[in-house]
Scaffold this motif. Structure first.
Motif, PDB file in Angstrom:
ATOM      1  N   HIS A  44       0.841  -1.195   0.000  1.00 29.51           N
ATOM      2  CA  HIS A  44       0.000   0.000   0.000  1.00 29.51           C
ATOM      3  C   HIS A  44       0.881   1.252   0.000  1.00 29.51           C
ATOM      4  CE1 HIS A  44      -2.927   2.976   1.339  1.00 29.51           C
ATOM      5  NE2 HIS A  44      -3.865   2.111   0.944  1.00 29.51           N
ATOM      6  N   GLU A  45       0.403   2.299  -0.661  1.00 27.44           N
ATOM      7  CA  GLU A  45       1.157   3.549  -0.770  1.00 27.44           C
ATOM      8  C   GLU A  45       1.546   4.114   0.602  1.00 27.44           C
ATOM      9  OE1 GLU A  45       0.671   8.037  -2.603  1.00 27.44           O
ATOM     10  OE2 GLU A  45      -0.629   6.442  -3.355  1.00 27.44           O
ATOM     11  N   LYS A  46       0.666   3.976   1.591  1.00 27.26           N
ATOM     12  CA  LYS A  46       0.979   4.486   2.928  1.00 27.26           C
ATOM     13  C   LYS A  46       2.184   3.770   3.524  1.00 27.26           C
ATOM     14  CE  LYS A  46      -3.528   6.263   4.201  1.00 27.26           C
ATOM     15  NZ  LYS A  46      -4.588   6.281   5.214  1.00 27.26           N
TER      16      LYS A  46
END
Length: 76
Positions: A44-46
């Protein structure tokens, strides 16, 4: 990634260096390779952002925390 094998993250970007543009190019290449080799790019980008900020340290997190508008087209 092979089991039991760990790659060291790239060295932190020196954001106060006089030659930061050149240093950024080298850091970006190292980061892209690290992200690919560790399969971080599939997460995930986070998670990717948190990893990037962790590698670059407190000063980078301080700068990042000043950014407020991540959703507008202009900020992208």
């Amino acid at each position: 990634m092979a089991a039991g094998f760990s790659l060291p993250p790239p060295s932190a970007l020196e954001i106060h260096d006089a030659n930061v543009a050149e240093k950024w190019k080298k850091f970006r290449l190292a980061w892209d390779n690290y992200s690919l080799a560790t399969e971080l790019n599939k997460k995930h980008e986070k998670v990717q952002v948190a990893t990037l900020l962790t590698i670059n340290g407190e000063e980078a997190r301080d700068v990042y925390s000043t950014f407020t508008d991540w959703e507008s087209e202009e900020s992208k």
